[in-house]
Design a protein around this motif. Structure first.
Motif, PDB file in Angstrom:
ATOM      1  N   ILE A 139      94.880  42.173  19.140  1.00 18.41           N
ATOM      2  CA  ILE A 139      94.169  40.920  19.271  1.00 18.41           C
ATOM      3  C   ILE A 139      94.343  40.058  18.124  1.00 18.41           C
ATOM      4  CG2 ILE A 139      91.871  40.453  19.594  1.00 18.41           C
ATOM      5  CD1 ILE A 139      91.182  42.801  21.062  1.00 18.41           C
ATOM      6  N   ASP A 140      94.425  40.397  17.028  1.00 21.70           N
ATOM      7  CA  ASP A 140      94.307  39.407  15.833  1.00 21.70           C
ATOM      8  C   ASP A 140      95.823  38.896  15.930  1.00 21.70           C
ATOM      9  OD1 ASP A 140      91.901  40.046  14.989  1.00 21.70           O
ATOM     10  OD2 ASP A 140      92.863  41.345  13.362  1.00 21.70           O
ATOM     11  N   PHE A 141      96.884  39.666  16.246  1.00 15.82           N
ATOM     12  CA  PHE A 141      98.264  39.306  16.318  1.00 15.82           C
ATOM     13  C   PHE A 141      98.449  38.252  17.251  1.00 15.82           C
ATOM     14  CE2 PHE A 141     102.673  39.476  18.018  1.00 15.82           C
ATOM     15  CZ  PHE A 141     103.367  39.889  16.902  1.00 15.82           C
ATOM     16  N   PHE A 142      97.737  38.375  18.467  1.00 13.60           N
ATOM     17  CA  PHE A 142      97.929  37.325  19.535  1.00 13.60           C
ATOM     18  C   PHE A 142      97.035  36.036  19.193  1.00 13.60           C
ATOM     19  CE2 PHE A 142      99.577  40.975  22.210  1.00 13.60           C
ATOM     20  CZ  PHE A 142     100.423  40.434  22.739  1.00 13.60           C
ATOM     21  N   GLN A 143      96.071  36.423  18.520  1.00 12.11           N
ATOM     22  CA  GLN A 143      94.962  35.174  18.054  1.00 12.11           C
ATOM     23  C   GLN A 143      95.758  34.421  17.326  1.00 12.11           C
ATOM     24  OE1 GLN A 143      91.341  36.988  16.990  1.00 12.11           O
ATOM     25  NE2 GLN A 143      90.375  36.686  19.183  1.00 12.11           N
ATOM     26  N   GLN A 144      96.364  34.870  16.142  1.00  8.07           N
ATOM     27  CA  GLN A 144      97.049  34.324  15.134  1.00  8.07           C
ATOM     28  C   GLN A 144      98.351  33.291  15.640  1.00  8.07           C
ATOM     29  OE1 GLN A 144      98.308  37.061  11.965  1.00  8.07           O
ATOM     30  NE2 GLN A 144      95.969  37.633  11.636  1.00  8.07           N
ATOM     31  N   ARG A 145      98.961  33.754  16.629  1.00 13.29           N
ATOM     32  CA  ARG A 145     100.006  33.089  17.245  1.00 13.29           C
ATOM     33  C   ARG A 145      99.494  32.110  18.395  1.00 13.29           C
ATOM     34  NH1 ARG A 145     101.045  37.349  14.658  1.00 13.29           N
ATOM     35  NH2 ARG A 145     103.084  37.476  13.694  1.00 13.29           N
ATOM     36  N   LEU A 201     103.515  48.716  14.478  1.00 12.72           N
ATOM     37  CA  LEU A 201     103.121  47.987  15.688  1.00 12.72           C
ATOM     38  C   LEU A 201     103.604  46.555  15.622  1.00 12.72           C
ATOM     39  CD1 LEU A 201     101.205  48.567  18.074  1.00 12.72           C
ATOM     40  CD2 LEU A 201      99.338  48.392  16.550  1.00 12.72           C
ATOM     41  N   GLN A 202     103.297  46.026  14.773  1.00 13.75           N
ATOM     42  CA  GLN A 202     103.742  44.514  14.211  1.00 13.75           C
ATOM     43  C   GLN A 202     105.262  44.468  14.570  1.00 13.75           C
ATOM     44  OE1 GLN A 202     102.851  42.910  10.321  1.00 13.75           O
ATOM     45  NE2 GLN A 202     104.186  41.113  10.886  1.00 13.75           N
ATOM     46  N   ASN A 203     106.239  45.284  14.230  1.00 10.40           N
ATOM     47  CA  ASN A 203     107.617  45.174  14.442  1.00 10.40           C
ATOM     48  C   ASN A 203     107.949  45.350  15.967  1.00 10.40           C
ATOM     49  OD1 ASN A 203     108.091  45.126  11.866  1.00 10.40           O
ATOM     50  ND2 ASN A 203     108.633  47.377  11.622  1.00 10.40           N
ATOM     51  N   ILE A 204     107.117  46.205  16.626  1.00 11.59           N
ATOM     52  CA  ILE A 204     107.299  46.131  18.087  1.00 11.59           C
ATOM     53  C   ILE A 204     106.739  44.819  18.907  1.00 11.59           C
ATOM     54  CG2 ILE A 204     106.266  47.411  20.350  1.00 11.59           C
ATOM     55  CD1 ILE A 204     105.871  49.728  18.358  1.00 11.59           C
ATOM     56  N   LEU A 205     105.799  44.608  18.312  1.00 13.42           N
ATOM     57  CA  LEU A 205     105.103  43.276  18.987  1.00 13.42           C
ATOM     58  C   LEU A 205     106.203  42.068  18.762  1.00 13.42           C
ATOM     59  CD1 LEU A 205     101.325  43.565  18.137  1.00 13.42           C
ATOM     60  CD2 LEU A 205     102.384  43.858  20.448  1.00 13.42           C
ATOM     61  N   GLU A 206     106.623  41.886  17.517  1.00 15.28           N
ATOM     62  CA  GLU A 206     107.703  40.911  17.183  1.00 15.28           C
ATOM     63  C   GLU A 206     108.937  40.964  18.158  1.00 15.28           C
ATOM     64  OE1 GLU A 206     107.645  40.945  12.917  1.00 15.28           O
ATOM     65  OE2 GLU A 206     105.913  39.583  12.705  1.00 15.28           O
ATOM     66  N   GLN A 207     109.467  42.078  18.321  1.00 12.92           N
ATOM     67  CA  GLN A 207     110.787  42.265  19.167  1.00 12.92           C
ATOM     68  C   GLN A 207     110.182  41.776  20.674  1.00 12.92           C
ATOM     69  OE1 GLN A 207     112.485  46.125  19.085  1.00 12.92           O
ATOM     70  NE2 GLN A 207     112.353  45.924  17.091  1.00 12.92           N
ATOM     71  N   LEU A 208     109.036  42.033  21.108  1.00 13.02           N
ATOM     72  CA  LEU A 208     108.472  41.726  22.405  1.00 13.02           C
ATOM     73  C   LEU A 208     108.620  40.160  22.378  1.00 13.02           C
ATOM     74  CD1 LEU A 208     105.450  43.600  23.594  1.00 13.02           C
ATOM     75  CD2 LEU A 208     107.584  43.384  24.811  1.00 13.02           C
ATOM     76  N   LEU A 209     108.054  39.498  21.501  1.00 12.88           N
ATOM     77  CA  LEU A 209     108.207  37.832  21.445  1.00 12.88           C
ATOM     78  C   LEU A 209     109.307  37.098  21.344  1.00 12.88           C
ATOM     79  CD1 LEU A 209     104.840  37.478  19.620  1.00 12.88           C
ATOM     80  CD2 LEU A 209     105.043  37.254  21.972  1.00 12.88           C
ATOM     81  N   ASP A 210     110.496  37.880  20.963  1.00 10.79           N
ATOM     82  CA  ASP A 210     111.585  37.356  20.689  1.00 10.79           C
ATOM     83  C   ASP A 210     112.186  36.788  22.037  1.00 10.79           C
ATOM     84  OD1 ASP A 210     112.073  37.600  17.828  1.00 10.79           O
ATOM     85  OD2 ASP A 210     113.268  39.232  17.821  1.00 10.79           O
TER      86      ASP A 210
END
Ligand SMILES: Nc1ncnc2c1ncn2[C@@H]1O[C@H](COP(=O)(O)OP(=O)(O)OP(=O)(O)O)[C@@H](O)[C@H]1O
Ligand SMILES: [Mg+2]
Length: 210
Positions: free
Chosen positions: A27-33, A201-210
């Motif tokens: 949730i924090d990851f998506f909110q920050q972006r 988790l952060q690595n996985i989410l960043e790859q997804l957003l690429d």
């Protein structure tokens, strides 16, 4: 219509694996972006589905037949998909769900030993073409899961009282599903420190957003 850049993510794993804890990280990851998202959970996620959740988790004076349990889970899921998941995806929001149908394959299919065919039948009927784009499995050994639940305290729910054989079948089922479709799953060793789990988790989410 669901825009293909919007993704449906699910977080899976046994009791105490850290799903709720790590969902907050997501949730924090998506909110920050500034990415629009809906965070939700199963069973539950709508008023009626949460009532079914209570029915599933509470202890009763009669046992709940495994098939009735399975049907209740898919009833809650049908409501959740109709009221929350599809509308959010169609509105261009990512959906992050704490547990989904992989949990049904693991807990009802294997834990309760109903078999995967019944789950698959209902999955097709209820979800039609809806499948998670990515499922993150927080993997912990059975003993660690039990230790974290115990540490958390409180009364044990109708699943948490199950024995280690049940949970070993659940864990094996998650592994099996991940190995059958590796492109749809990310398995994280959740026995690591929370900081290490968050980094993966952060690595996985960043790859997804690429
Ligand atoms: N990587 C970790 N290392 C140590 N403790 C952790 C870790 N992840 C979670 N915990 C702790 O374990 C407990 C259970 O975590 P959490 O409630 O997030 O699990 P859960 O997967 O949501 O469980 P449930 O299926 O019962 O909802 C919490 O007290 C949490 O702080
Ligand atoms: Mg939780």
């Amino acid at each position: 219509m669901i825009n293909s850049s919007v993704k449906f993510l699910t977080i899976e794993g046994m009791e105490g694996a850290g799903k709720s804890t790590n969902l907050n990280y997501v949730i924090d990851f998506f909110q920050q972006r500034g990415i629009p998202f809906t965070a939700t959970r199963e069973p539950g996620g709508t008023e009626i589905s949460e009532k079914i959740r209570h029915l599933l988790l509470e202890h009763h004076n009669e046992s709940l037949a495994p098939l009735a349990e399975l049907m209740l889970i898919f009833a809650a899921r049908a409501q959740h998909i109709s009221k929350v998941i599809r509308p959010a995806l169609e509105a261009g929001q990512w959906v992050i769900c704490d547990r989904f149908t992989d949990a049904t394959y693991a807990y009802q299919g294997e834990g309760r030993q109903l078999g995967g065919e019944k789950v698959e039948l209902l999955e097709r009927f209820v979800q039609q073409d809806l499948q998670p784009d990515l499922t993150i499995i927080l993997d912990v050994p059975v003993a660690l899961s039990a230790a974290r639940v115990e540490q958390r305290g409180g009364e044990l729910d109708r699943f948490e009282v199950e024995g280690s054989d049940f949970f070993q079948r659940v864990r094996d089922a998650y592994h099996q599903r991940a190995s059958e479709a590796p492109e749809r799953y990310a398995l994280i060793d959740a026995s690591q420190s929370l900081a290490q789990v968050n980094t993966e988790l952060q690595n996985i989410l960043e790859q997804l957003l690429d």
